[in-house]
Scaffold this active site. Sequence first.
Site, mmCIF file in Angstrom:
data_model
loop_
_atom_site.group_PDB
_atom_site.id
_atom_site.type_symbol
_atom_site.label_atom_id
_atom_site.label_comp_id
_atom_site.label_asym_id
_atom_site.label_seq_id
_atom_site.Cartn_x
_atom_site.Cartn_y
_atom_site.Cartn_z
ATOM 1 N N ARG A 141 0.816 -1.215 0.000
ATOM 2 C CA ARG A 141 0.000 0.000 0.000
ATOM 3 C C ARG A 141 0.851 1.267 0.000
ATOM 4 N NH1 ARG A 141 -5.363 -1.520 2.499
ATOM 5 N NH2 ARG A 141 -5.660 0.684 2.947
ATOM 6 N N TYR A 144 0.571 4.402 -2.414
ATOM 7 C CA TYR A 144 -0.477 5.378 -2.121
ATOM 8 C C TYR A 144 -0.187 6.117 -0.820
ATOM 9 C CZ TYR A 144 -5.204 7.281 -1.544
ATOM 10 O OH TYR A 144 -6.282 8.121 -1.377
ATOM 11 N N ASP A 145 0.087 5.349 0.258
ATOM 12 C CA ASP A 145 0.283 5.961 1.570
ATOM 13 C C ASP A 145 1.456 6.946 1.551
ATOM 14 O OD1 ASP A 145 -1.548 3.977 1.996
ATOM 15 O OD2 ASP A 145 -0.459 2.984 3.606
ATOM 16 N N GLU A 146 2.618 6.470 1.072
ATOM 17 C CA GLU A 146 3.802 7.328 1.076
ATOM 18 C C GLU A 146 3.735 8.377 -0.024
ATOM 19 O OE1 GLU A 146 5.454 7.441 3.560
ATOM 20 O OE2 GLU A 146 6.477 5.609 4.172
ATOM 21 N N GLY A 147 3.059 8.067 -1.127
ATOM 22 C CA GLY A 147 2.868 9.081 -2.163
ATOM 23 C C GLY A 147 2.092 10.277 -1.641
ATOM 24 N N ASN A 189 -18.121 -2.910 -2.820
ATOM 25 C CA ASN A 189 -18.033 -4.377 -2.883
ATOM 26 C C ASN A 189 -19.271 -5.042 -2.300
ATOM 27 O OD1 ASN A 189 -15.615 -4.832 -4.146
ATOM 28 N ND2 ASN A 189 -14.633 -5.833 -2.408
ATOM 29 N N GLN A 208 -12.285 -5.379 12.188
ATOM 30 C CA GLN A 208 -11.621 -4.110 11.900
ATOM 31 C C GLN A 208 -12.671 -3.033 11.626
ATOM 32 O OE1 GLN A 208 -11.663 -6.827 10.005
ATOM 33 N NE2 GLN A 208 -11.113 -6.456 7.858
ATOM 34 N N THR A 209 -12.372 -1.806 12.018
ATOM 35 C CA THR A 209 -13.385 -0.754 11.959
ATOM 36 C C THR A 209 -13.041 0.313 10.925
ATOM 37 O OG1 THR A 209 -12.344 0.617 13.679
ATOM 38 C CG2 THR A 209 -13.907 -1.081 14.402
#
Length: 312
Positions: A141, A144-147, A189, A208-209
């Site tokens: 990921r 996206y995250d670091e971008g 989805n 997970q929330t």
Amino acid sequence: MQSVLVTGGAGFLGSHLCDRLIRDGHEVLCVDNFFTGSRRNVAALLNEPGFELMRHDVTFPLYVETERIFNLACPASPVHYQFDPVQTTKTSVHGAINMLGLARRVKARILQASTSEVYGDPDVHPQPESYLGRVNPIGIRSCYDEGKRCAETLFFDYHRQHHLDIKVVRIFNTYGPRMHPNDGRVVSNFIVQALRGEDITIYGDGSQTRSFCYVDDLIEAMVRMMDTDTGFTGPVNIGNPSEFSIRELAEKVIAMIGGPSKLVFRPLPSDDPRQRQPDIALARSALDWEPKVALDDGLRETVRYFRDLLKA
């Protein structure tokens, strides 16, 4: 009236933003390379005299005249941003450089659509803007995250070095009509699977929330942020602080749509965050904003959109 550039303007969020800006009387240049965006999303605007659509990739420079820039260009779902991770990083980083350069040349105010993904898999809950995050810089990921983290760095360096008028919002999970039916996000989805009578896929045990913000609320916050006084840069969390487990969301969708769908469980993907909930105290105080649309009401509108889309 102002001239406004919206990059990623034919996407899910961008098209709703273009709708709002045209409704408010602005002239809008919508720029998109149509990787995840669609002309269908802005079809109703094509005959508006103040609207213009341009095919362009923000990794290349853009030479236009504008007074304000909303930089939304980037695939935002794991399915799409992991399809070509190098291009995803380029879109976030080169795109930010090109749009900041444009803003500097024409002296425009510019807003960066950042993301809650800058917090990674957080060990602080809920996440305030002061939290620096826990991000894996080499995971699947990371493009996206670091971008997006690097884009924020560029925005604040342009602000400090060139005194550019910047605004940064960190967007938490948003849903609503015009989501891509195959983008891999939980809301789209679950709805598409339920409408097709398929079993609903949950990754992990569903505990997970996430916090789900309806698109109209999100756009209102972005417009308010762009209109704040010069000097207030953010970043500002934008999202709904009401927290739901993934399993709760799936059960809501099944109850709303009906049909034979059952829950099936698959292994949790790498680096998938366990909790995601915004602290929106700053948005409340600085923007006088908080979300208004309840999850059940927003889901009904989203189900209606996907039902019509699948029929077509």
